[in-house]
Design a protein around this motif. Sequence first.
Motif, PDB file in Angstrom:
ATOM      1  N   THR A  12     104.382  31.023  89.163  1.00  0.00           N
ATOM      2  CA  THR A  12     104.919  29.823  88.495  1.00  0.00           C
ATOM      3  C   THR A  12     103.880  28.526  88.518  1.00  0.00           C
ATOM      4  N   GLN A  13     102.621  29.036  89.418  1.00  0.00           N
ATOM      5  CA  GLN A  13     101.652  27.961  89.724  1.00  0.00           C
ATOM      6  C   GLN A  13     101.120  27.701  88.304  1.00  0.00           C
ATOM      7  N   ARG A  14     101.004  26.218  88.376  1.00  0.00           N
ATOM      8  CA  ARG A  14     100.301  25.681  86.889  1.00  0.00           C
ATOM      9  C   ARG A  14      99.088  24.912  87.348  1.00  0.00           C
ATOM     10  N   VAL A  15      97.982  25.232  86.660  1.00  0.00           N
ATOM     11  CA  VAL A  15      96.679  24.598  86.991  1.00  0.00           C
ATOM     12  C   VAL A  15      96.180  23.959  85.727  1.00  0.00           C
ATOM     13  N   GLY A  16      95.777  22.500  85.877  1.00  0.00           N
ATOM     14  CA  GLY A  16      95.129  21.963  84.714  1.00  0.00           C
ATOM     15  C   GLY A  16      93.747  21.572  85.062  1.00  0.00           C
ATOM     16  N   PHE A  17      93.112  21.524  83.908  1.00  0.00           N
ATOM     17  CA  PHE A  17      91.681  21.372  83.827  1.00  0.00           C
ATOM     18  C   PHE A  17      91.331  19.850  83.058  1.00  0.00           C
ATOM     19  N   VAL A  18      90.851  18.966  83.347  1.00  0.00           N
ATOM     20  CA  VAL A  18      90.362  17.868  83.065  1.00  0.00           C
ATOM     21  C   VAL A  18      88.714  17.971  82.741  1.00  0.00           C
ATOM     22  N   GLY A  19      88.323  18.233  81.436  1.00  0.00           N
ATOM     23  CA  GLY A  19      86.914  18.747  81.206  1.00  0.00           C
ATOM     24  C   GLY A  19      87.079  20.331  81.060  1.00  0.00           C
ATOM     25  N   ALA A  20      86.400  20.613  79.997  1.00  0.00           N
ATOM     26  CA  ALA A  20      86.445  22.264  79.613  1.00  0.00           C
ATOM     27  C   ALA A  20      85.146  22.972  79.458  1.00  0.00           C
ATOM     28  N   GLY A  21      84.243  22.500  80.483  1.00  0.00           N
ATOM     29  CA  GLY A  21      82.882  22.884  80.429  1.00  0.00           C
ATOM     30  C   GLY A  21      82.640  24.367  81.010  1.00  0.00           C
ATOM     31  N   ARG A  22      81.566  24.578  81.362  1.00  0.00           N
ATOM     32  CA  ARG A  22      81.227  25.970  81.644  1.00  0.00           C
ATOM     33  C   ARG A  22      81.765  26.197  82.966  1.00  0.00           C
ATOM     34  N   MET A  23      81.770  25.482  84.082  1.00  0.00           N
ATOM     35  CA  MET A  23      82.223  25.416  85.289  1.00  0.00           C
ATOM     36  C   MET A  23      83.760  25.671  85.351  1.00  0.00           C
ATOM     37  N   ALA A  24      84.617  24.833  84.501  1.00  0.00           N
ATOM     38  CA  ALA A  24      85.791  24.968  84.362  1.00  0.00           C
ATOM     39  C   ALA A  24      86.222  26.028  83.907  1.00  0.00           C
ATOM     40  N   ALA A  26      84.641  28.898  83.555  1.00  0.00           N
ATOM     41  CA  ALA A  26      84.396  30.190  84.948  1.00  0.00           C
ATOM     42  C   ALA A  26      85.622  30.120  86.079  1.00  0.00           C
ATOM     43  N   ILE A  27      85.887  28.784  86.223  1.00  0.00           N
ATOM     44  CA  ILE A  27      87.133  28.921  87.292  1.00  0.00           C
ATOM     45  C   ILE A  27      88.320  29.382  86.857  1.00  0.00           C
ATOM     46  N   ALA A  28      88.636  29.143  85.453  1.00  0.00           N
ATOM     47  CA  ALA A  28      89.928  29.381  85.036  1.00  0.00           C
ATOM     48  C   ALA A  28      89.957  30.937  84.620  1.00  0.00           C
ATOM     49  N   GLN A  29      88.719  31.618  84.111  1.00  0.00           N
ATOM     50  CA  GLN A  29      88.707  33.086  84.232  1.00  0.00           C
ATOM     51  C   GLN A  29      88.765  33.733  85.395  1.00  0.00           C
ATOM     52  N   GLY A  30      88.189  33.371  86.278  1.00  0.00           N
ATOM     53  CA  GLY A  30      88.295  33.697  87.712  1.00  0.00           C
ATOM     54  C   GLY A  30      89.864  33.918  88.274  1.00  0.00           C
ATOM     55  N   LEU A  31      90.572  32.764  87.897  1.00  0.00           N
ATOM     56  CA  LEU A  31      92.045  32.569  88.431  1.00  0.00           C
ATOM     57  C   LEU A  31      92.823  33.822  87.594  1.00  0.00           C
ATOM     58  N   ILE A  32      92.560  33.669  86.255  1.00  0.00           N
ATOM     59  CA  ILE A  32      93.413  34.799  85.043  1.00  0.00           C
ATOM     60  C   ILE A  32      93.144  36.105  85.712  1.00  0.00           C
ATOM     61  N   ARG A  33      91.700  36.485  85.806  1.00  0.00           N
ATOM     62  CA  ARG A  33      91.208  37.828  86.133  1.00  0.00           C
ATOM     63  C   ARG A  33      91.880  38.316  87.453  1.00  0.00           C
ATOM     64  N   ALA A  34      91.980  37.426  88.587  1.00  0.00           N
ATOM     65  CA  ALA A  34      92.556  37.859  89.772  1.00  0.00           C
ATOM     66  C   ALA A  34      93.775  37.709  89.660  1.00  0.00           C
ATOM     67  N   GLY A  35      94.615  37.567  88.820  1.00  0.00           N
ATOM     68  CA  GLY A  35      96.126  37.369  88.697  1.00  0.00           C
ATOM     69  C   GLY A  35      96.716  36.352  89.544  1.00  0.00           C
ATOM     70  N   LYS A  36      95.923  35.345  89.891  1.00  0.00           N
ATOM     71  CA  LYS A  36      96.415  34.352  90.788  1.00  0.00           C
ATOM     72  C   LYS A  36      97.260  33.224  89.896  1.00  0.00           C
ATOM     73  N   VAL A  37      96.723  33.175  88.683  1.00  0.00           N
ATOM     74  CA  VAL A  37      97.514  32.372  87.900  1.00  0.00           C
ATOM     75  C   VAL A  37      97.642  32.746  86.447  1.00  0.00           C
ATOM     76  N   GLU A  38      98.893  32.782  85.554  1.00  0.00           N
ATOM     77  CA  GLU A  38      98.992  33.439  84.279  1.00  0.00           C
ATOM     78  C   GLU A  38      98.491  32.444  83.406  1.00  0.00           C
TER      79      GLU A  38
END
Length: 278
Positions: A12-24, A26-38
Motif C-alpha cells: 500500500t506504500q504510495r510514492v510520488g515524484f515531482v519531476g520525472a527526469g533521469r534520476m527520478a 532510476a529511483i522509481a525503477q529501483g523501487l519497482i524492481r526490488a518489489g518495494k513499491v508497486e
Amino acid sequence: RGDKMAAAGPATQRVGFVGAGRMAGAIAQGLIRAGKVEAQHIVASAPTDRNLCHFQALGCQTTHSNQEVLQSCLLVIFATKPHILPAVLAEVAPVVTAEHILVSVAAGVSLSTLEELLPPNTRVLRVLPNLPCVVQEGAIVMARGRHVGSSETKLLQHLLEACGQCEEVPEAYVDIHTGLSGSGVAFVCAFSEALAEGAVKMGMPSSLAHRIAAQTLLGTAKMLLHEGQHPAQLRSDVCTPGGTTIYGLHALEQGGLRAATMSAVEAATCRARELSRK
C-alpha cells in the motif's frame, strides 16, 4: 506517523515524484524492481509528456499537476532542477500536510531553505544519489530536517536501498558526497579510460581493453566492500617484491595520481559549496 506508513508495507506504500527526469526514473525503477513499491502506486508529474513516457512504460500513474501528486501520495520525492525547486515548493505548499514526508534530491538546496519554503513543521529530507542508481548500484546519502524522526528516516532508507547503498549523514557531508561520489563517477571513468588506453598502447584491441578495465574496477570494488578491507591492504596483497605491480605503482606515484585525485575531490566539493551558497 512514520510507523503507520512503514507498517502499511510495500503493497500500500504510495510514492510520488515531482519531476520525472533521469534520476527520478532510476529511483522509481529501483523501487519497482526490488518489489518495494508497486508500479501502479507510483505517481509522477512533469510539465510535458517528454519524460513522463518513461514512467508510463513502467506502469506508473502520471499527471501534469504537481499538487495532484501530493494529494495522492504522502511520501513525495522532488527531483526537479535546483533553480526550479523554490517555485515548485511554493506551488505545492498549500496542499502540504503534517502527514507528508517530502524528499529533495536537488543539489545545493539546503534543508533550512527547504523548510523556509514549506509550511512550519513540514517533514523534509535531502537525498543525494549518484548516476549508478540507474543500475541499482548507487551511492546515496540522506540528511534529515528538524522535524523528521527516526521512523521516517528508516522508511526512506529501506526504500532507497533498492537503488544501491544508502547512508544517513549530517548535512555538512552532502557537498563532500557530491565531490566524492557524484563527480567521482566521472573521475573513475577517466581512470578506467586511462587504464584501457595503456593496454591499447601495448597492443590490445580497444573494446577488449575497455571491457577488462571496467571489470577490474568492478571486481576490486566488490572485494573492498565485501571484505571490508582497507585499499592499502588489498594493494599490498597484489604487490610481490620486485614484481610487475610495484613497477606500475611507482610510475603512478611519479605521475602524482594520489595528489591529483585528492585535489579533484576537493575542487568538486568546493564548487558544490559555492553553488549551495548561491
